[in-house]
Design a protein around this motif. Structure first.
Motif, PDB file in Angstrom:
ATOM      1  N   CYS A   1       0.809  -1.217   0.000  1.00 46.26           N
ATOM      2  CA  CYS A   1       0.000   0.000   0.000  1.00 46.26           C
ATOM      3  C   CYS A   1       0.845   1.271   0.000  1.00 46.26           C
ATOM      4  O   CYS A   1       0.401   2.330  -0.416  1.00 46.26           O
ATOM      5  CB  CYS A   1      -0.954  -0.005   1.200  1.00 46.26           C
ATOM      6  SG  CYS A   1      -0.172   0.412   2.783  1.00 46.26           S
ATOM      7  N   GLY A   2       2.065   1.174   0.509  1.00 43.45           N
ATOM      8  CA  GLY A   2       2.951   2.322   0.537  1.00 43.45           C
ATOM      9  C   GLY A   2       2.721   3.260   1.716  1.00 43.45           C
ATOM     10  O   GLY A   2       3.531   4.162   1.956  1.00 43.45           O
TER      11      GLY A   2
ATOM     12  N   CYS B   1       1.209   2.120   5.107  1.00 44.39           N
ATOM     13  CA  CYS B   1       1.085   1.551   6.455  1.00 44.39           C
ATOM     14  C   CYS B   1       2.438   1.613   7.178  1.00 44.39           C
ATOM     15  O   CYS B   1       3.461   1.934   6.575  1.00 44.39           O
ATOM     16  CB  CYS B   1       0.550   0.126   6.398  1.00 44.39           C
ATOM     17  SG  CYS B   1       1.744  -1.101   5.818  1.00 44.39           S
TER      18      CYS B   1
ATOM     19  N   CYS C   1       5.137  -0.551   5.422  1.00 42.64           N
ATOM     20  CA  CYS C   1       5.632   0.032   4.167  1.00 42.64           C
ATOM     21  C   CYS C   1       6.547   1.213   4.461  1.00 42.64           C
ATOM     22  O   CYS C   1       7.605   1.363   3.837  1.00 42.64           O
ATOM     23  CB  CYS C   1       4.468   0.484   3.287  1.00 42.64           C
ATOM     24  SG  CYS C   1       3.606  -0.865   2.467  1.00 42.64           S
TER      25      CYS C   1
ATOM     26  N   CYS D   1       3.336  -5.559   4.684  1.00 46.49           N
ATOM     27  CA  CYS D   1       2.233  -4.600   4.489  1.00 46.49           C
ATOM     28  C   CYS D   1       0.898  -5.226   4.900  1.00 46.49           C
ATOM     29  O   CYS D   1       0.626  -6.380   4.586  1.00 46.49           O
ATOM     30  CB  CYS D   1       2.177  -4.186   3.011  1.00 46.49           C
ATOM     31  SG  CYS D   1       0.771  -3.126   2.605  1.00 46.49           S
ATOM     32  N   VAL D   2       0.064  -4.442   5.579  1.00 48.12           N
ATOM     33  CA  VAL D   2      -1.237  -4.966   6.030  1.00 48.12           C
ATOM     34  C   VAL D   2      -2.137  -5.287   4.840  1.00 48.12           C
ATOM     35  O   VAL D   2      -3.089  -6.058   4.965  1.00 48.12           O
ATOM     36  CB  VAL D   2      -1.943  -3.974   6.988  1.00 48.12           C
ATOM     37  CG1 VAL D   2      -1.144  -3.828   8.277  1.00 48.12           C
ATOM     38  CG2 VAL D   2      -2.125  -2.603   6.334  1.00 48.12           C
TER      39      VAL D   2
HETATM   40 ZN    ZN Z   1       1.519  -1.087   3.453  1.00 53.56          ZN
END
Ligand code: ZN
Length: 343
Positions: free
Chosen positions: A93-94, A96, A99, A107-108
């Motif tokens: 996702c970039g 969380c 990340c 990443c979640v």
């Molecule tokens: Zn993430």
């Protein structure tokens, strides 16, 4: 564009080769005109359907590929149309906490290209611009597609999570799959002693040709064999992606203070356990999934620096992708099955 896709879950007979709409790159994304793609066991799981992971249908599988940048989405800088590239198949996702800490595979919302969205078994694919790396020029297009997911997974398992050091002994169960062969290659690169197992004489021979120091048949005597080969000491690192069929042998084969790294459970996920072996021998049980962007960059750098070449089992045209899935399903392959897409 032409693509290999399926409209309902099931076996390889559900796969069709035909026209699908060309994907458009969004903000921060690029479209790649693919030359080659490669299969992973994951593609079979996705075709069959993974409980709890709904995917949109029709679906195009495929995590691995190599090609030429064809179109840039908004905000993409530093990349030119026409560049030859490979890409990290992880989707993150970039935003969380993981990340932001550079641990993309934690990443979640972590996913894999071709699992959570349309993948590489097509004439083009859309990926994040941040996932790109220049295509290693010592590799053919077929080899370029073949070192993605498997070598990234192996890199994180052995080097990052497993902390493998020169001179240590590694046990790799079930040599032949993409990840296990990648582990063999990377372990030799590090300067480790490698013991591999398989039910297939032919696969053991191929592993020996690739530098495996010792080979053993896959059975309930693996740990005994490892003890015999290591002066009773055991293996410093055990790579176990098999699960039910091998877990007890992993626990018994690990040296005191040894590390058992797992990235999968192809034979089942609920093995018999022996907790006394874990505490008495002070074993570390380490999980690992795919890799971070840093793992990816390190892998690509190592592939270039050591002129590493992934091992290819078969190359088939995309239009014959069903046969590629069937070969993967029968576990006949040694390392990577590649699909050629362009020419
Ligand atoms: Zn993430």
């Amino acid at each position: 564009m032409k693509a290999l896709y399926f409209e309902e879950h099931g076996g390889a007979d559900k796969l069709a080769y035909g026209d699908r709409p060309e994907p458009e790159p969004g903000t921060g994304e690029v479209r790649i005109r693919l030359k080659t793609a490669a299969l992973n066991h994951l593609d079979l799981f996705v075709l069959r359907g993974i409980p709890g992971i709904p995917i949109g249908l029709p679906h195009i599988g495929g995590a691995d590929g190599a090609g030429v940048v064809e179109a840039l989405g908004e905000g993409v800088e530093g990349i030119e149309v026409g560049e030859e590239v490979v890409f990290d198949p992880g989707l993150s996702c970039g935003g969380c906490e993981f990340c932001r800490a550079g641990e993309q595979s934690l990443c979640v919302g972590f996913g894999v290209l071709g699992e959570h969205n349309d993948g590489t078994f097509a004439e083009s694919v859309v990926v994040s611009a941040l996932s790109l790396a220049p295509r290693p020029q010592h590799l053919s297009w077929e080899e370029s597609a073949a070192f993605g997911l498997a070598h990234l997974t192996a890199w994180r398992m052995l080097i990052n999570r497993g902390g493998l050091r020169p001179g240590e002994t590694v046990l790799i169960h079930g040599i032949g799959g993409g990840v296990s062969v990648a582990c063999l290659q990377l372990a030799k690169l590090v300067g480790a002693q490698v013991i591999v197992t398989s039910r297939s004489e032919e696969k053991l021979q191929r592993a020996a040709d690739l530098g495996a120091d010792h080979v053993l048949p896959s059975d309930d005597q693996v740990a005994r064999g490892v003890r015999r080969m290591t002066g009773k000491r055991g293996a410093d690192v055990v790579v176990d992606s098999v699960g039910d069929a091998t877990w007890m042998q992993s626990l018994k084969a690990a040296a005191k203070g040894g590390r058992i790294v797992t990235c999968g459970a192809t034979s089942g996920a609920n093995p018999a356990e022996e907790i006394r072996l874990i505490f008495w021998n002070q074993l570390s049980i380490i999980g690992s999934t795919m890799g971070s962007r840093e793992d990816w960059r390190s892998l690509v750098a190592a592939v270039n620096a050591h002129q590493l070449k992934p091992v290819i089992d078969t190359v088939l045209p995309l239009a014959e992708g069903r046969a590629a899935y069937e070969r993967m399903d029968q576990a006949e392959q040694f390392a990577k099955i590649v699909l050629s897409i362009d020419g």
